[in-house]
Design a protein around this motif. Sequence first.
Motif, PDB file in Angstrom:
ATOM      1  N   ALA A  73      -9.045  89.903 -70.419  1.00 50.61           N
ATOM      2  CA  ALA A  73     -10.443  90.139 -70.800  1.00 50.61           C
ATOM      3  C   ALA A  73     -11.261  88.861 -70.648  1.00 50.61           C
ATOM      4  CB  ALA A  73     -10.515  90.648 -72.234  1.00 50.61           C
ATOM      5  N   GLU A  74     -10.695  87.739 -71.073  1.00 52.09           N
ATOM      6  CA  GLU A  74     -11.412  86.474 -70.944  1.00 52.09           C
ATOM      7  C   GLU A  74     -11.609  86.113 -69.472  1.00 52.09           C
ATOM      8  OE1 GLU A  74     -11.204  81.723 -72.094  1.00 52.09           O
ATOM      9  OE2 GLU A  74      -9.536  83.043 -72.645  1.00 52.09           O
ATOM     10  N   ARG A  75     -10.577  86.359 -68.656  1.00 52.46           N
ATOM     11  CA  ARG A  75     -10.689  86.058 -67.223  1.00 52.46           C
ATOM     12  C   ARG A  75     -11.802  86.881 -66.575  1.00 52.46           C
ATOM     13  NH1 ARG A  75      -8.732  88.868 -63.166  1.00 52.46           N
ATOM     14  NH2 ARG A  75      -7.155  89.942 -64.417  1.00 52.46           N
ATOM     15  N   LEU A  76     -11.837  88.175 -66.882  1.00 51.97           N
ATOM     16  CA  LEU A  76     -12.880  89.028 -66.316  1.00 51.97           C
ATOM     17  C   LEU A  76     -14.259  88.597 -66.804  1.00 51.97           C
ATOM     18  CD1 LEU A  76     -11.176  92.544 -66.638  1.00 51.97           C
ATOM     19  CD2 LEU A  76     -11.565  91.230 -64.552  1.00 51.97           C
ATOM     20  N   LEU A  77     -14.336  88.214 -68.066  1.00 46.14           N
ATOM     21  CA  LEU A  77     -15.600  87.763 -68.640  1.00 46.14           C
ATOM     22  C   LEU A  77     -16.086  86.505 -67.932  1.00 46.14           C
ATOM     23  CD1 LEU A  77     -17.446  88.632 -71.051  1.00 46.14           C
ATOM     24  CD2 LEU A  77     -16.238  86.931 -72.426  1.00 46.14           C
ATOM     25  N   ALA A  78     -15.188  85.532 -67.775  1.00 47.92           N
ATOM     26  CA  ALA A  78     -15.566  84.272 -67.145  1.00 47.92           C
ATOM     27  C   ALA A  78     -15.958  84.485 -65.681  1.00 47.92           C
ATOM     28  CB  ALA A  78     -14.410  83.280 -67.239  1.00 47.92           C
ATOM     29  N   GLU A  79     -15.179  85.271 -64.954  1.00 51.22           N
ATOM     30  CA  GLU A  79     -15.495  85.533 -63.550  1.00 51.22           C
ATOM     31  C   GLU A  79     -16.848  86.216 -63.419  1.00 51.22           C
ATOM     32  OE1 GLU A  79     -10.878  86.156 -61.953  1.00 51.22           O
ATOM     33  OE2 GLU A  79     -12.213  87.872 -62.205  1.00 51.22           O
ATOM     34  N   GLN A 130     -14.534  95.833 -77.031  1.00 49.46           N
ATOM     35  CA  GLN A 130     -13.901  96.079 -78.321  1.00 49.46           C
ATOM     36  C   GLN A 130     -12.659  95.216 -78.512  1.00 49.46           C
ATOM     37  OE1 GLN A 130     -14.979  98.455 -76.025  1.00 49.46           O
ATOM     38  NE2 GLN A 130     -14.814 100.462 -76.974  1.00 49.46           N
ATOM     39  N   VAL A 131     -11.917  94.985 -77.438  1.00 51.44           N
ATOM     40  CA  VAL A 131     -10.724  94.146 -77.545  1.00 51.44           C
ATOM     41  C   VAL A 131     -11.104  92.708 -77.913  1.00 51.44           C
ATOM     42  CG1 VAL A 131      -9.018  92.971 -76.077  1.00 51.44           C
ATOM     43  CG2 VAL A 131      -9.081  95.449 -76.166  1.00 51.44           C
ATOM     44  N   LEU A 132     -12.167  92.201 -77.312  1.00 48.55           N
ATOM     45  CA  LEU A 132     -12.631  90.864 -77.678  1.00 48.55           C
ATOM     46  C   LEU A 132     -13.006  90.810 -79.156  1.00 48.55           C
ATOM     47  CD1 LEU A 132     -14.816  90.054 -74.541  1.00 48.55           C
ATOM     48  CD2 LEU A 132     -12.702  88.886 -75.212  1.00 48.55           C
ATOM     49  N   ALA A 133     -13.727  91.832 -79.619  1.00 53.46           N
ATOM     50  CA  ALA A 133     -14.120  91.872 -81.027  1.00 53.46           C
ATOM     51  C   ALA A 133     -12.897  91.938 -81.928  1.00 53.46           C
ATOM     52  CB  ALA A 133     -15.031  93.069 -81.274  1.00 53.46           C
TER      53      ALA A 133
END
Length: 224
Positions: A73-79, A130-133
């Motif tokens: 999730a973090e990788r997709l967010l950063a990209e 939701q997973v990030l939250a």
Amino acid sequence: MSSVETEQIPRTRMPAAERRELILSEATAVFAANGYGGTTTDLVAQASGVSQPYVVRMFGTKEKLFLEVLARAERLLAETFLGAIEEARRAEAADTVASPAGAVGAEPGSLHERLGMAYVGLIAERGLHQVLAQAFLLGGDPVIGPEARACFLRTWQLIRDKAGFDEHETKQFFANGMLINTLVALRLAGGHGENPEVDAMFAVAFPCSFETYASHLPTADEPY
């Protein structure tokens, strides 16, 4: 072929890397819908179309699977954010070349708008918000907590430093993102068009029309 062999082989053969990505994608939706405590490797296996032993062999424990989901999730967010920033820079450069100083004309969307649209676009990745939250709510967990804190800090630094936002702009961006997370997690999309308060919240939180992303928003009667 024995029943044991049948249980251990995924229903659809594909390269291991693709299978891994598929399971992580499905696990994201399952964790989002059921929470960390309510998710099991068996639920993830069912959603992914593989056996539970296969999931365990690939990821180990549920905890390790969640950490992999968070990292993805973090990788997709950063990209996604870096892509929006680069797109804004290119548009700004092109506009500078095309328009002489002082000229009046249509300008490309601001960096704030592009980043907001990029974040909303990630709704298509079921459960990511939701997973990030959930990860942030698990700050007290001795294993997940440190990873969640590191993820949050890296994302804050990315927005502040790469986008060139000051502290106030960064705070506002994160605050609006948290509002988006809440609207998605509460599955309020089903109330849009029926409750004016819900309509107003979506209008103020999302940088585009409801119809643009409505098909990707979960509703209360959907399992994932």
